[in-house]
Write a protein that holds these residues in place. Structure first.
Motif, PDB file in Angstrom:
ATOM      1  N   SER A   1     -93.581  86.273 -12.397  1.00  0.00           N
ATOM      2  CA  SER A   1     -93.882  85.290 -13.446  1.00  0.00           C
ATOM      3  C   SER A   1     -93.231  83.940 -13.165  1.00  0.00           C
ATOM      4  O   SER A   1     -93.668  82.923 -13.691  1.00  0.00           O
ATOM      5  CB  SER A   1     -93.404  85.813 -14.805  1.00  0.00           C
ATOM      6  OG  SER A   1     -91.984  85.755 -14.912  1.00  0.00           O
ATOM      7  N   ARG A   2     -92.189  83.919 -12.322  1.00  0.00           N
ATOM      8  CA  ARG A   2     -91.430  82.700 -12.097  1.00  0.00           C
ATOM      9  C   ARG A   2     -91.722  82.033 -10.755  1.00  0.00           C
ATOM     10  O   ARG A   2     -91.228  80.942 -10.487  1.00  0.00           O
ATOM     11  CB  ARG A   2     -89.925  83.017 -12.162  1.00  0.00           C
ATOM     12  CG  ARG A   2     -89.476  83.494 -13.525  1.00  0.00           C
ATOM     13  CD  ARG A   2     -88.079  84.095 -13.490  1.00  0.00           C
ATOM     14  NE  ARG A   2     -87.078  83.151 -12.995  1.00  0.00           N
ATOM     15  CZ  ARG A   2     -86.513  82.217 -13.731  1.00  0.00           C
ATOM     16  NH1 ARG A   2     -86.849  82.090 -15.014  1.00  0.00           N
ATOM     17  NH2 ARG A   2     -85.628  81.405 -13.217  1.00  0.00           N
TER      18      ARG A   2
ATOM     19  N   SER B   1     -95.991  96.774 -20.331  1.00  0.00           N
ATOM     20  CA  SER B   1     -95.510  95.450 -20.738  1.00  0.00           C
ATOM     21  C   SER B   1     -94.031  95.255 -20.450  1.00  0.00           C
ATOM     22  O   SER B   1     -93.489  94.176 -20.686  1.00  0.00           O
ATOM     23  CB  SER B   1     -95.764  95.241 -22.237  1.00  0.00           C
ATOM     24  OG  SER B   1     -95.095  96.242 -22.994  1.00  0.00           O
ATOM     25  N   GLU B   2     -93.352  96.276 -19.931  1.00  0.00           N
ATOM     26  CA  GLU B   2     -91.911  96.168 -19.713  1.00  0.00           C
ATOM     27  C   GLU B   2     -91.594  95.157 -18.618  1.00  0.00           C
ATOM     28  O   GLU B   2     -92.214  95.165 -17.552  1.00  0.00           O
ATOM     29  CB  GLU B   2     -91.321  97.523 -19.320  1.00  0.00           C
ATOM     30  CG  GLU B   2     -89.806  97.490 -19.143  1.00  0.00           C
ATOM     31  CD  GLU B   2     -89.226  98.842 -18.771  1.00  0.00           C
ATOM     32  OE1 GLU B   2     -87.982  98.952 -18.722  1.00  0.00           O
ATOM     33  OE2 GLU B   2     -90.006  99.784 -18.522  1.00  0.00           O
ATOM     34  N   ILE B   3     -90.641  94.290 -18.885  1.00  0.00           N
ATOM     35  CA  ILE B   3     -90.123  93.369 -17.879  1.00  0.00           C
ATOM     36  C   ILE B   3     -88.603  93.453 -17.897  1.00  0.00           C
ATOM     37  O   ILE B   3     -88.007  93.843 -18.897  1.00  0.00           O
ATOM     38  CB  ILE B   3     -90.573  91.907 -18.110  1.00  0.00           C
ATOM     39  CG1 ILE B   3     -90.139  91.412 -19.496  1.00  0.00           C
ATOM     40  CG2 ILE B   3     -92.063  91.743 -17.904  1.00  0.00           C
ATOM     41  CD1 ILE B   3     -90.350  89.934 -19.707  1.00  0.00           C
ATOM     42  N   MET B   4     -87.983  93.070 -16.800  1.00  0.00           N
ATOM     43  CA  MET B   4     -86.533  93.148 -16.683  1.00  0.00           C
ATOM     44  C   MET B   4     -86.042  91.923 -15.934  1.00  0.00           C
ATOM     45  O   MET B   4     -86.369  91.724 -14.761  1.00  0.00           O
ATOM     46  CB  MET B   4     -86.141  94.440 -15.951  1.00  0.00           C
ATOM     47  CG  MET B   4     -84.659  94.730 -15.944  1.00  0.00           C
ATOM     48  SD  MET B   4     -84.313  96.344 -15.171  1.00  0.00           S
ATOM     49  CE  MET B   4     -85.066  97.453 -16.372  1.00  0.00           C
TER      50      MET B   4
ATOM     51  N   ILE C   1     -90.371  97.830 -10.823  1.00  0.00           N
ATOM     52  CA  ILE C   1     -91.612  97.128 -11.148  1.00  0.00           C
ATOM     53  C   ILE C   1     -91.400  96.158 -12.299  1.00  0.00           C
ATOM     54  O   ILE C   1     -91.938  95.040 -12.300  1.00  0.00           O
ATOM     55  CB  ILE C   1     -92.728  98.150 -11.463  1.00  0.00           C
ATOM     56  CG1 ILE C   1     -93.074  98.936 -10.193  1.00  0.00           C
ATOM     57  CG2 ILE C   1     -93.977  97.460 -12.012  1.00  0.00           C
ATOM     58  CD1 ILE C   1     -93.889 100.188 -10.442  1.00  0.00           C
ATOM     59  N   ALA C   2     -90.581  96.554 -13.290  1.00  0.00           N
ATOM     60  CA  ALA C   2     -90.284  95.652 -14.405  1.00  0.00           C
ATOM     61  C   ALA C   2     -89.584  94.391 -13.906  1.00  0.00           C
ATOM     62  O   ALA C   2     -89.856  93.280 -14.382  1.00  0.00           O
ATOM     63  CB  ALA C   2     -89.422  96.374 -15.445  1.00  0.00           C
TER      64      ALA C   2
END
Length: 278
Positions: free
Chosen positions: A185-186, A214-217, A177-178
């Protein structure tokens, strides 16, 4: 100054390749030079003739991204030419194209077929569009699935085979999910992602939980296990790579994690390539 000179040459050559009839203009009187005139390009692109003239001459004028997009369409630029225009004019890549490239290029398919490890290609919403034969043996036969059932994110999040170890499955979901958030977002096609997000909110408690985090990867790699009848468990480490000739596509490679897995994968490959006897 050299880049501005190259930009000038490029624009002149691009408009010289277009005949008036190709853009809906009458041929009119005999022309001294090939292609479109500057004022015709400016009019078709919705720009000031003076502004376009200065831009083509290599003067220090700046065009916005929407203006460059209109100019790209007017001059019938290819995706590579569009990217070249943005690089010269703004010193950065263009915005992502609205249409994803879902064509598997011959070179990409040849590479996958030549590999002795499973390999597949996904587009930005994680739909699988290409694979080699080992993927069908180790994971699933995507050729038997319609496109709408080949979304790798949905498969990994919802298929029962990945839930054998609850703790490992929960950790995988969190990281998937991250990474999915990063891709969302892109994207230039948020509506495609939003359909998946809405479905997952209804079908996955882990998605409901971790989508709020809030985690993104930006990069994702992991290990996974394929249990093959007659061969045994094969442990893989997978990584992904952008395909330069096809923006929006990613190549996923699954390499055996240890010697035992490598031996079992070699056995699986030999069985895959063996001829079927009547």
């Amino acid at each position: 100054m050299a880049q501005r000179e190259e930009l000038s040459r490029f624009l002149k050559a691009a408009r010289a390749k277009l005949a008036p009839s190709e853009v809906g203009l009458p041929a009119g009187e005999r022309r001294r030079t090939r292609g479109l005139r500057r004022e015709e390009v400016a009019t078709l692109a919705g720009m000031s003739v003076t502004w376009y003239t200065w831009f083509e001459q290599g003067r220090e004028v700046q065009l916005s991204a929407p203006m460059l997009e209109r100019l790209s369409r007017t001059l019938r630029l290819t995706p590579n030419e569009r990217e070249f225009l943005f690089a010269l004019a703004q010193h950065r890549p263009p915005p992502l194209a609205r249409r994803a490239d879902e064509t598997i290029h011959a070179g990409t398919q040849h590479l996958m077929d030549a590999l002795s490890i499973p390999a597949l290609v996904i587009v930005e919403d994680w739909t699988v569009i290409g694979w080699n034969r080992l993927v069908g043996r180790a994971f699933r036969d995507y050729s038997q699935l319609p496109r709408e059932e080949r979304n790798l994110f949905r498969i990994l999040m919802l298929h029962p085979r990945y839930r054998a170890d609850p703790d490992k499955f929960q950790d995988m979901c969190r990281r998937l999910i991250a990474r999915f958030k990063w891709d969302y977002s892109r994207t230039a096609q948020p509506e495609v992602f939003e359909g998946i997000i809405a479905d997952m909110m209804e079908q996955s408690e882990f998605f409901q939980r971790y989508w709020q985090d809030s985690e993104i990867m930006a990069h994702f790699e992991d290990t996974n296990i394929a249990d093959m009848p007659g061969v045994g468990e094969i442990m893989f480490r997978h990584t992904s790579y952008a395909i330069e000739e096809a923006p929006g596509q990613r190549l996923l490679l699954f390499a055996p994690l240890d010697d035992v897995s490598a031996q079992r994968l070699a056995q699986l490959m030999a069985e895959t390539e063996a001829p079927v006897l009547a």
